[in-house]
Design a protein around this motif. Structure first.
Motif: not given
Length: 235
Positions: A27-46
């Motif tokens: 089987k073949q897979f497309l890794k669209a999102v792979d091991d993503v880590t982040f955080s966003v604080d109140p009022g912040e823009v990422l």
């Protein structure tokens, strides 16, 4: 320090693109999102920046559970969103909304502008002063009351996107996922919409996850829009 509004930890989404064949091919897979880590604080823009097809929009939809992740966790305001369902997921979605790239495709062509904006309010049982609330939302995004009776095809691209924004802020969310919100607009409309986002962020103290392929737009939104509070403001 304040806790992050949203934390994403090792999020993955792999799409199956080829089933196992009769000849035993894997089987073949497309890794669209792979091991993503982040955080966003109140009022912040990422800002999340990348070329077309790199998985940015998939990530935005994963955050709101519009599609299901293969693994990883999403924590919003102290709640584990990845394990929510039913009423608890509906309640948390009042605080997380999305503005899509295509303002025409995101609106029901048979619903008037007023009905489209009123719909999320009705779904969540917020029907008190409904007509007045819809009018206030329309005016808040720079349009006027007469637009409430129009259909999406009667509006310009910039006006349709303003309606999408009005619908997204109708429930007073704490987080907006903005998925290429100006990519389909001309330069003049882009400038007006970006300035509208600035005004709403200041007024409502919303956090943004701004998805784009345009570095200049990312710099304008994420570097100039959000400013950290001064020590006096913190104290």
């Amino acid at each position: 320090m304040a806790e992050p509004l949203i934390s994403v930890n090792r999020l993955k989404k792999h799409f199956l693109v080829r089933e196992r064949s009769l000849f035993g091919q894997r089987k073949q897979f497309l890794k669209a999102v792979d091991d993503v880590t982040f955080s966003v604080d109140p009022g912040e823009v990422l800002a999340i920046v990348g070329e077309s097809g790199c998985g940015k929009s998939t990530l935005g939809r994963l955050i709101l559970r519009l599609i299901e992740p293969n693994s990883g966790t999403i924590t919003f305001d102290g709640h584990d969103v990845t394990n929510m369902d039913g009423d608890s997921l509906r309640e948390i979605r009042r605080k997380m909304q999305i503005v899509f790239q295509d303002p025409f495709g995101s609106l029901n062509p048979r619903m008037t502008v007023g009905d489209a904006i009123a719909y999320p309010l009705e779904v969540h049982g917020l029907k008190t002063r409904l007509d007045q609330t819809v009018q206030e939302l329309i005016e808040r995004v720079g349009l006027n009351a007469m637009h409430a009776r129009r259909l999406p095809h009667e509006l310009s691209g910039g006006q349709r996107q303003r309606i999408g924004i009005a619908r997204a802020i109708a429930l007073n969310p704490r987080l907006l996922v903005l998925d290429e919100p100006v990519a389909s607009l001309d330069l003049s409309a882009q400038a007006h919409i970006l300035n509208l986002f600035k005004e709403l962020q200041r007024e409502m103290e919303i956090s943004y996850i701004f998805i784009t392929h345009d570095l200049s737009v990312a710099q304008y939104m994420a570097c100039l829009l959000y400013t950290s509070p001064s020590p006096r403001d913190r104290g």
